[in-house]
Design an enzyme around this catalytic site. Structure first.
Site, PDB file in Angstrom:
ATOM      1  N   CYS A  65      -8.427  39.466  56.734  1.00 20.39           N
ATOM      2  CA  CYS A  65      -8.942  39.939  55.879  1.00 20.39           C
ATOM      3  C   CYS A  65     -10.638  39.563  55.903  1.00 20.39           C
ATOM      4  CB  CYS A  65      -8.632  40.127  54.664  1.00 20.39           C
ATOM      5  SG  CYS A  65      -8.089  38.184  54.177  1.00 20.39           S
ATOM      6  N   GLU A  67     -12.735  48.739  58.714  1.00 24.30           N
ATOM      7  CA  GLU A  67     -11.802  47.518  59.052  1.00 24.30           C
ATOM      8  C   GLU A  67     -11.262  47.656  60.301  1.00 24.30           C
ATOM      9  OE1 GLU A  67      -8.847  46.281  56.549  1.00 24.30           O
ATOM     10  OE2 GLU A  67      -9.321  44.235  56.509  1.00 24.30           O
ATOM     11  N   LYS A  93       8.564  40.940  48.140  1.00 20.43           N
ATOM     12  CA  LYS A  93       8.953  41.950  49.271  1.00 20.43           C
ATOM     13  C   LYS A  93       7.997  41.474  50.382  1.00 20.43           C
ATOM     14  CE  LYS A  93       7.498  45.764  50.926  1.00 20.43           C
ATOM     15  NZ  LYS A  93       7.513  45.054  52.255  1.00 20.43           N
ATOM     16  N   GLU A 135      -5.252  41.662  46.601  1.00 19.29           N
ATOM     17  CA  GLU A 135      -6.250  40.995  47.763  1.00 19.29           C
ATOM     18  C   GLU A 135      -6.123  41.812  48.696  1.00 19.29           C
ATOM     19  OE1 GLU A 135      -7.896  38.162  47.420  1.00 19.29           O
ATOM     20  OE2 GLU A 135      -6.744  37.198  45.698  1.00 19.29           O
TER      21      GLU A 135
HETATM   22  P1  NAD Z   1      -0.393  47.188  54.363  1.00 21.24           P
HETATM   23  O1  NAD Z   1      -1.088  47.524  53.313  1.00 21.24           O
HETATM   24  O2  NAD Z   1       0.018  48.354  55.270  1.00 21.24           O
HETATM   25  O3  NAD Z   1       1.140  46.418  53.794  1.00 21.24           O
HETATM   26  C1  NAD Z   1       1.047  45.350  53.076  1.00 21.24           C
HETATM   27  C2  NAD Z   1       2.300  45.208  52.099  1.00 21.24           C
HETATM   28  O4  NAD Z   1       2.582  46.344  51.408  1.00 21.24           O
HETATM   29  C3  NAD Z   1       3.608  45.003  53.169  1.00 21.24           C
HETATM   30  O5  NAD Z   1       4.498  44.359  52.571  1.00 21.24           O
HETATM   31  C4  NAD Z   1       4.230  46.515  53.282  1.00 21.24           C
HETATM   32  O6  NAD Z   1       5.369  46.795  53.161  1.00 21.24           O
HETATM   33  C5  NAD Z   1       3.791  47.093  51.760  1.00 21.24           C
HETATM   34  N1  NAD Z   1       3.295  48.461  51.334  1.00 21.24           N
HETATM   35  C6  NAD Z   1       2.944  49.254  52.238  1.00 21.24           C
HETATM   36  N2  NAD Z   1       3.020  50.533  51.897  1.00 21.24           N
HETATM   37  C7  NAD Z   1       3.645  50.364  50.507  1.00 21.24           C
HETATM   38  C8  NAD Z   1       3.967  51.270  49.620  1.00 21.24           C
HETATM   39  N3  NAD Z   1       3.759  52.603  49.421  1.00 21.24           N
HETATM   40  N4  NAD Z   1       4.690  50.844  48.529  1.00 21.24           N
HETATM   41  C9  NAD Z   1       5.074  49.511  48.295  1.00 21.24           C
HETATM   42  N5  NAD Z   1       4.597  48.698  49.446  1.00 21.24           N
HETATM   43  C10 NAD Z   1       4.056  48.973  50.647  1.00 21.24           C
HETATM   44  O7  NAD Z   1      -1.249  46.030  54.926  1.00 21.24           O
HETATM   45  P2  NAD Z   1      -0.932  45.036  56.170  1.00 21.24           P
HETATM   46  O8  NAD Z   1      -1.217  46.070  57.311  1.00 21.24           O
HETATM   47  O9  NAD Z   1       0.636  44.586  56.006  1.00 21.24           O
HETATM   48  O10 NAD Z   1      -1.980  44.003  56.146  1.00 21.24           O
HETATM   49  C11 NAD Z   1      -3.365  44.093  56.539  1.00 21.24           C
HETATM   50  C12 NAD Z   1      -4.234  44.424  55.374  1.00 21.24           C
HETATM   51  O11 NAD Z   1      -4.079  43.349  54.541  1.00 21.24           O
HETATM   52  C13 NAD Z   1      -5.681  44.455  55.779  1.00 21.24           C
HETATM   53  O12 NAD Z   1      -6.576  45.350  55.326  1.00 21.24           O
HETATM   54  C14 NAD Z   1      -6.291  43.093  55.320  1.00 21.24           C
HETATM   55  O13 NAD Z   1      -7.606  42.852  55.186  1.00 21.24           O
HETATM   56  C15 NAD Z   1      -5.201  42.760  54.145  1.00 21.24           C
HETATM   57  N6  NAD Z   1      -5.196  41.370  53.756  1.00 21.24           N
HETATM   58  C16 NAD Z   1      -6.082  40.906  52.532  1.00 21.24           C
HETATM   59  C17 NAD Z   1      -5.985  39.780  52.153  1.00 21.24           C
HETATM   60  C18 NAD Z   1      -6.724  38.958  51.032  1.00 21.24           C
HETATM   61  O14 NAD Z   1      -6.255  38.066  50.912  1.00 21.24           O
HETATM   62  N7  NAD Z   1      -7.775  39.876  50.826  1.00 21.24           N
HETATM   63  C19 NAD Z   1      -5.025  38.713  53.185  1.00 21.24           C
HETATM   64  C20 NAD Z   1      -4.389  39.274  54.323  1.00 21.24           C
HETATM   65  C21 NAD Z   1      -4.631  40.701  54.433  1.00 21.24           C
END
Ligand code: NAD
Length: 476
Positions: free
Chosen positions: A278, A379, A168, A244
């Site tokens: 990130c 962040e 997803k 991650e």
């Molecule tokens: P997010 O957590 O809002 O969303 C990530 C994914 O989770 C999306 O596909 C979203 O649709 C899904 N999601 C959100 N709520 C959900 C739920 N309740 N149930 C199931 N799925 C759900 O994060 P984002 O805004 O897309 O990405 C930014 C974040 O990702 C930042 O905190 C960043 O640091 C982190 N990030 C980490 C890495 C790493 O490798 N550590 C890499 C890239 C981004």
């Protein structure tokens, strides 16, 4: 959506729009999937697992190498799609496609080297054999900020290991996900092995993925808050979990480092993807002796950055993902300013010359940042470089470690001793030593503490999709 080898609509027939964050224009519509679609995708992945897991590693590697080739051939188109859907400048998008392709090649090669062990026993008439086998159906949830590489970093090792998967993608970037799936399908991945479910509301999909007993593993990349929720649900189902998550990287400039060189590094790193990474530095610890030179050079570099549509040639900083992201950045900057931070450059939303149609915030430097400010702890995920001045070199690692995050950290020093000591003491999974790009498909990527569980990339990246089976063999 892509389920069982076919491009299909959501069972409800619903769709949602995809927006260009630089212009606010609708650039496409995709199926708005729900729980029933996620269940159908899991069923397809489950049915395909038997054949795919018993396909030879050599054949799986051949398919992955075809996907690697296709991704390279389409690099320019993929990069352009990424700019319109996600916003980063074209050069950065092209770099990301290369990074994404690297994971495919790396894991194609690693998959061929999957082996077991012949182990000794305390009994002379017994031997042990251990093998590593694919864990089963993988549920993958990915973020929007790196909308192609975050997929291949999961899909390539899962496929190389012999797993099938349901993915997803983030609701902001389903078109990049679709383009990645087209490549894998064209490369010869059999029907049902990879399944894509797009949805405007991720919650029902997440609930199905983390509760279905046919799913063996959850792999998630995104925010710490969502990762914690999904990991807890997956944990209750006893799925293997790797997550991650977010970061709050310190960037330490020691007094023996060239402050201007360090500032150039900080400027290059911080504004990549408009700070939406990130591993983006969120606290720049600069020794008082180096502070003036560092801030002057950083301010000069940041003043020269052009913000705008990533398709335009001279643009170095693109839009943020949406208006909420701009509001969050603005709130952190306003909070810091009200508590005494200096703002030598930036510090406002950008709305001139048509930028009001997208989601833009000016590249910003904050000085005299203190622990009371929100930006020091949370962040930012935006184009803001907060400079913190420190005096005691023996304390700075402790200051840097004072966060619940533990993903990336950076150190600038000319002393080998200082560099190694900092490397050993920093509680972060990835350390850049005079280096602003400490990542590669060949090395493990991942965080400590609230930045996650598990590693992607490197040798470890494959282990995440395998489990060990042992045979005790009697010679009696
Ligand atoms: P997010 O957590 O809002 O969303 C990530 C994914 O989770 C999306 O596909 C979203 O649709 C899904 N999601 C959100 N709520 C959900 C739920 N309740 N149930 C199931 N799925 C759900 O994060 P984002 O805004 O897309 O990405 C930014 C974040 O990702 C930042 O905190 C960043 O640091 C982190 N990030 C980490 C890495 C790493 O490798 N550590 C890499 C890239 C981004």
């Amino acid at each position: 959506m892509f389920i069982n080898g076919e491009w299909i609509d959501a069972q409800s027939g619903a769709t949602f729009e995809v927006i260009n964050p630089a212009t606010g224009e609708v650039i496409g519509t995709v199926p708005d999937g729900g729980a029933a679609d996620a269940e159908a995708a899991i069923a397809a992945a489950d049915a395909a697992f038997g054949a795919w897991s018993s396909t030879t590693a050599f054949k799986r590697a051949d398919i992955l190498m075809r996907a690697w080739n296709l991704m390279n051939e389409r690099a320019e188109d993929l990069a352009r799609l990424m700019v319109t859907e996600q916003g980063k400048p074209l050069k950065a998008a092209t770099f990301e496609v290369g990074y994404a392709a690297d994971f495919i090649r790396w894991f194609a090669e690693e998959g061929r080297r999957l082996s077991g062990e012949w182990l000794p026993s305390a009994r002379p008439d017994q031997r042990f054999l251990s093998v590593r086998q694919p864990i089963g159906v993988v549920a993958a949830v990915t973020p929007w900020n790196y909308p192609i590489s975050m997929l291949t970093r999961k899909m390539a090792p899962a496929l190389a290991a012999g797993c099938t998967l349901v993915l997803k993608p983030a609701e902001a970037t389903p078109l990049c996900a679709k383009a990645v799936f087209e490549i894998f399908a064209e490369a010869g991945v059999p029907p049902g092995v990879i399944n894509l479910v797009t949805a405007a509301d991720p919650v029902p999909i997440g609930d199905v993925l983390t509760s279905d007993s046919r799913v063996g593993k959850l792999t998630f990349t995104g925010s710490t808050a969502v990762g914690r929720t999904l990991a807890a649900k997956a944990g209750a189902s006893l799925q293997r979990v790797s997550v991650e998550l977010g970061g709050h990287a310190p960037f330490i400039v020691y007094p023996d480092a060239d402050p201007e060189n360090a500032a150039k590094g900080a400027a290059a790193l911080k504004f990549l993807n408009a700070g939406q990474a990130c591993i983006s530095p969120n606290r720049l610890y600069v020794h008082r002796d180096a502070a003036d030179a560092f801030v002057n050079m950083l301010t000069k570099r940041v003043s020269g950055l052009v913000t705008g549509n990533g398709m335009d040639d001279d643009v170095g900083v693109g839009p943020l993902v949406d208006s909420r992201a701009v509001d969050k950045v603005a709130a952190q900057v306003d909070d810091a300013r009200s508590k005494g931070a200096g703002v030598p450059v930036g510090g406002q939303r950008l709305t001139e010359n048509g930028l009001d149609r997208g989601f833009f915030y000016a590249p910003t430097v904050l000085t005299d940042v203190t622990p009371e400010m929100i930006v020091y702890r949370e962040e930012t995920f935006g184009p803001v470089a907060p400079v913190v001045i420190y005096d005691d070199v023996d304390e700075v690692v402790e200051l840097a470690n004072d966060t619940h995050y533990g993903l990336a950290a950076y150190v600038y020093t000319d002393s080998m001793r200082t560099a190694i000591t900092a490397f050993e003491k920093l509680r972060f999974g990835i350390i850049g030593i005079n280096d602003v790009n400490p990542t590669s498909a060949t090395v493990p990527f991942g965080g400590m503490k609230d930045s996650g569980l598990g590693r992607e990339g490197g040798h470890e990246g494959l282990d995440e999709y395998l489990e060990t089976k042992v045979a005790g063999i009697s010679l009696r």
